[in-house]
Design an enzyme around this catalytic site. Structure first.
Site, PDB file in Angstrom:
ATOM      1  N   HIS A 169       0.821  -1.216   0.000  1.00  9.92           N
ATOM      2  CA  HIS A 169       0.000   0.000   0.000  1.00  9.92           C
ATOM      3  C   HIS A 169       0.858   1.271   0.000  1.00  9.92           C
ATOM      4  CE1 HIS A 169      -3.455  -2.543   1.896  1.00  9.92           C
ATOM      5  NE2 HIS A 169      -3.151  -2.915   0.674  1.00  9.92           N
TER       6      HIS A 169
ATOM      7  N   HIS B 265      -9.183  -1.707  -5.276  1.00  7.66           N
ATOM      8  CA  HIS B 265      -8.104  -2.049  -4.348  1.00  7.66           C
ATOM      9  C   HIS B 265      -7.127  -3.030  -4.984  1.00  7.66           C
ATOM     10  CE1 HIS B 265      -5.938  -2.227  -0.626  1.00  7.66           C
ATOM     11  NE2 HIS B 265      -5.791  -3.524  -0.870  1.00  7.66           N
TER      12      HIS B 265
ATOM     13  N   ASP C 247      -3.119  -2.639  -5.117  1.00  8.11           N
ATOM     14  CA  ASP C 247      -2.137  -3.671  -4.761  1.00  8.11           C
ATOM     15  C   ASP C 247      -1.172  -3.936  -5.922  1.00  8.11           C
ATOM     16  OD1 ASP C 247      -2.979  -4.230  -2.179  1.00  8.11           O
ATOM     17  OD2 ASP C 247      -4.283  -5.896  -2.780  1.00  8.11           O
TER      18      ASP C 247
ATOM     19  N   HIS D 101      -1.076 -11.162  -5.101  1.00 12.48           N
ATOM     20  CA  HIS D 101       0.314 -10.753  -4.869  1.00 12.48           C
ATOM     21  C   HIS D 101       1.329 -11.706  -5.499  1.00 12.48           C
ATOM     22  CE1 HIS D 101      -0.890  -7.484  -2.370  1.00 12.48           C
ATOM     23  NE2 HIS D 101      -1.543  -8.269  -1.543  1.00 12.48           N
TER      24      HIS D 101
END
Ligand code: ZN
Length: 278
Positions: free
Chosen positions: A52, A208, A212, A235
């Site tokens: 973030h 969001h 990321d 991720h």
């Protein structure tokens, strides 16, 4: 956590003040364990949940900074990049003399893993298109496309918060993460809706994911010029894309002057130049 100014060419470097100032560069080579969050590790020293803040730095056009931390995990704050962005804008951003180096994608790269997909395509600017398909009455299939080179990040992405269920939270707490978490720092999903509404955007979830992705792509160590497309990635795939790009030097070249003028892309940079250093 505190963010300090750094000379041109430094990149983003984390510094553990609780471990004699041990430094870990925010680059792909230091990526460690990646599951709920992205972590960096160097010589056994860990920095967790970097995405973030790194996302905020890229969104603001910041190339060089030292991030001091007295713990292994970055503060989660409200679960978005907004508090970081606001704090940095308050102190101001200094424009440095050295020309920024961009990593310009010249050839496509596509990665697939089951129904997950991530790819990067050549482009003169930085854009992201993200799709998710999440089995929840409020989410389902969402796609968000954004051009990041024109300041859209601050308006459309920075405030999008992370989300999860109570079960996710327990798993993360068992891993020693989100020690500060509460309903103030993520959207908590229930079976039917959200426990702590209202949402900041109707499609806050997919936004969001863009946040990321931008944070994970920061581990390239340079601003990227390319069109990134992701579908149900996370991720692990974001960071896999980064390491595959860096490994294959036929995919990209380093350029200092993209076709678009970078000074007009981040007007805040020059306005803030007279402010305090960062
Ligand atoms: Zn996140």
């Amino acid at each position: 956590m505190s963010i300090l100014p750094a000379p041109a060419g430094t990149g983003i470097v984390f510094r553990r003040t609780d471990l004699d100032g041990f430094e870990i560069e925010a680059i792909s080579r230091n990526v460690a364990r990646v599951s709920y969050a992205t972590s960096l590790m160097k010589k056994g020293v860990l920095i967790s949940t970097t995405e973030h803040l790194l996302s905020a730095l890229i969104g603001l056009g910041i190339d060089n900074a030292i991030v001091e931390l007295d713990n292994l995990e970055l503060p989660i704050l409200d679960g978005s990049a907004k508090p970081f962005v606001e704090m940095i804008q308050r102190v101001g951003i200094r424009k440095q003399r050295r020309a920024r180096k961009y990593l310009k994608i010249n050839r496509e790269l596509e990665l697939r893993e089951g129904n997950k997909f991530i790819a990067v395509y050549p482009s003169e600017s930085y854009s992201v298109s993200y799709s998710i398909n999440f089995p929840h009455p409020l989410i389902g299939k969402e796609t968000f496309r954004v051009e990041l080179s024109n300041g859209s990040y601050l308006k459309h992405i920075a405030a999008a918060r992370t989300f999860g269920s109570r079960e996710d939270e327990q798993v993360m707490r068992n891993m020693g993460l989100i020690r500060g978490a509460s309903r103030e720092n993520c959207i908590v999903l229930t079976r039917e809706g959200v426990e702590n509404g209202p949402l900041r955007f109707p499609d806050e979830f997919v936004r969001h994911k863009v946040l990321d992705l931008v944070g994970d792509l920061a581990l390239l160590g340079k601003q990227i010029l390319g069109n990134v497309v992701a579908d149900r990635a996370g991720h692990a795939m974001h960071t896999a894309l980064v390491s595959r790009i860096l490994r294959d030097k036929t995919l990209w070249e380093e350029v200092t002057h993209p076709v678009k003028n970078s000074e007009t892309e981040y007007p805040a940079r020059s306005e803030a130049a007279a402010g305090s250093a960062l």
